[in-house]
Design a protein around this motif. Structure first.
Motif, PDB file in Angstrom:
ATOM      1  N   THR A  33       1.011  -1.098  -0.248  1.00 27.22           N
ATOM      2  CA  THR A  33      -0.119  -0.415  -0.274  1.00 27.22           C
ATOM      3  C   THR A  33       0.791   1.234  -0.257  1.00 27.22           C
ATOM      4  O   THR A  33       2.499   1.359   0.372  1.00 27.22           O
ATOM      5  CB  THR A  33      -0.908   0.038   1.820  1.00 27.22           C
ATOM      6  N   TRP A  54      -3.320  -4.402 -12.119  1.00 30.46           N
ATOM      7  CA  TRP A  54      -2.146  -4.561 -12.519  1.00 30.46           C
ATOM      8  C   TRP A  54      -1.402  -5.423 -14.192  1.00 30.46           C
ATOM      9  O   TRP A  54      -0.654  -4.665 -15.069  1.00 30.46           O
ATOM     10  CB  TRP A  54      -1.574  -4.986 -10.995  1.00 30.46           C
ATOM     11  N   ASP A  62      -1.979   4.114 -13.495  1.00 29.00           N
ATOM     12  CA  ASP A  62      -3.078   4.855 -13.540  1.00 29.00           C
ATOM     13  C   ASP A  62      -3.918   4.699 -12.581  1.00 29.00           C
ATOM     14  O   ASP A  62      -4.793   4.053 -12.347  1.00 29.00           O
ATOM     15  CB  ASP A  62      -3.541   5.759 -14.980  1.00 29.00           C
ATOM     16  N   PRO A  63      -3.057   5.068 -11.591  1.00 29.91           N
ATOM     17  CA  PRO A  63      -4.565   4.755 -10.280  1.00 29.91           C
ATOM     18  C   PRO A  63      -6.112   5.305 -10.146  1.00 29.91           C
ATOM     19  O   PRO A  63      -7.515   3.900  -9.813  1.00 29.91           O
ATOM     20  CB  PRO A  63      -4.257   5.718  -8.879  1.00 29.91           C
ATOM     21  N   MET A  66      -7.050   1.852 -11.622  1.00 34.39           N
ATOM     22  CA  MET A  66      -7.297   0.832 -10.736  1.00 34.39           C
ATOM     23  C   MET A  66      -8.032   1.100  -9.427  1.00 34.39           C
ATOM     24  O   MET A  66      -7.673   1.000  -7.969  1.00 34.39           O
ATOM     25  CB  MET A  66      -5.460   0.361 -10.395  1.00 34.39           C
ATOM     26  N   THR A  69      -8.024  -2.115  -6.645  1.00 32.44           N
ATOM     27  CA  THR A  69      -6.177  -1.512  -5.298  1.00 32.44           C
ATOM     28  C   THR A  69      -6.664  -0.477  -5.060  1.00 32.44           C
ATOM     29  O   THR A  69      -6.033  -0.311  -3.823  1.00 32.44           O
ATOM     30  CB  THR A  69      -4.930  -1.188  -6.546  1.00 32.44           C
ATOM     31  N   ARG A  70      -7.606   0.880  -5.003  1.00 35.25           N
ATOM     32  CA  ARG A  70      -7.655   1.902  -4.285  1.00 35.25           C
ATOM     33  C   ARG A  70      -8.110   1.697  -3.193  1.00 35.25           C
ATOM     34  O   ARG A  70      -7.922   2.208  -2.094  1.00 35.25           O
ATOM     35  CB  ARG A  70      -8.622   2.657  -5.514  1.00 35.25           C
ATOM     36  N   ASN A  73      -6.184  -0.329  -0.859  1.00 33.05           N
ATOM     37  CA  ASN A  73      -5.154   0.672  -0.194  1.00 33.05           C
ATOM     38  C   ASN A  73      -6.185   1.543   1.170  1.00 33.05           C
ATOM     39  O   ASN A  73      -5.722   1.213   2.568  1.00 33.05           O
ATOM     40  CB  ASN A  73      -4.985   1.386  -1.138  1.00 33.05           C
TER      41      ASN A  73
END
Length: 237
Positions: A33, A54, A62-63, A66, A69-70, A73
């Protein structure tokens, strides 16, 4: 001066079972993270959703592309470290739940609200023993404390990943009951989102659609449905 952006440096992405969940690995190295904590997901399905993001990275990370994933986190770095505070914040919506505030007029809108929202309040009463009162207009209606206790308990029973999802379900809809209904599979997320938009849909029918409002509504709908999927992937523990 151009802004520096992280670029893809890995060739392979895989998931592995860990002692406390599932990790995602880039060329054998664990994804972490922003706070440098290992990104451990609660279910294999959630880990696969993160792995796919990923894997899909072309050159630049580029978050914005994603979302799983964000959210993971946020669950690990923010929610888990202040779990009770986040749960309290979500539970507070029960005291001002959208479903409890009905239109004084016109009668047709009130009838639509009653038809859509009364069954959800009945469900909350049957499921949690939470008897929420209903009022007309926008003046605050204080709910009986005993009605809110079981709803608060349901929120506090969530794990950090579920809380991250529930936060968005509740804040986007304006309703703790709707958020919990999504979590319990009371109806489809799409149907429950539509019920949260009865007032807006009515206004559009009367005055026509506004392009900017439509764009904002589409973004909120996408975020709501993403949160519903995060909940589904977050497990029941």
């Amino acid at each position: 001066m151009s802004e520096w952006k992280a670029k893809r440096f890995w060739k392979s992405v895989e998931t592995r079972a860990e002692a406390d969940g599932y990790g995602v690995f880039l060329d054998g190295r664990p994804v972490r993270t922003p706070a440098k904590v290992p990104l451990i997901l609660p279910t294999e399905g959630f880990a696969e959703a993160v792995r796919a993001e990923w894997e899909a990275v072309d050159e630049v990370i580029d978050p914005g592309q994603m979302p799983f994933t964000r959210t993971a986190n946020a669950a690990i770095d923010k929610v888990a470290v202040q779990k009770d505070e986040v749960a309290d914040m979500i539970a507070e919506y029960g005291g001002t739940d959208l479903l409890c505030y009905r239109a004084e007029a016109p009668e047709a809108l009130r009838a639509r609200q009653d038809a859509g929202w009364d069954p959800l309040l009945d469900w909350a009463r049957q499921t949690y023993g939470a008897r929420l009162a209903v009022t007309s207009g926008v003046m605050h209606l204080a709910q009986a404390p005993e009605a809110l206790v079981p709803l608060r308990a349901a929120v506090h029973a969530c794990n950090p990943f579920q809380l991250a999802a529930l936060h968005d379900l509740v804040s986007l809809s304006g309703s703790l009951v709707i958020g919990l209904a999504v979590a319990n599979g009371q109806s489809s997320p799409e149907a429950l989102w539509a019920l949260s938009r009865i007032d807006e849909t009515w206004q559009e029918e009367q005055w026509g659609e506004d392009e900017e409002a439509q764009n904002q509504a589409a973004l909120k709908r996408a975020a709501f449905l993403h949160a519903a999927e995060v909940w589904r992937l977050s497990g029941m523990h």
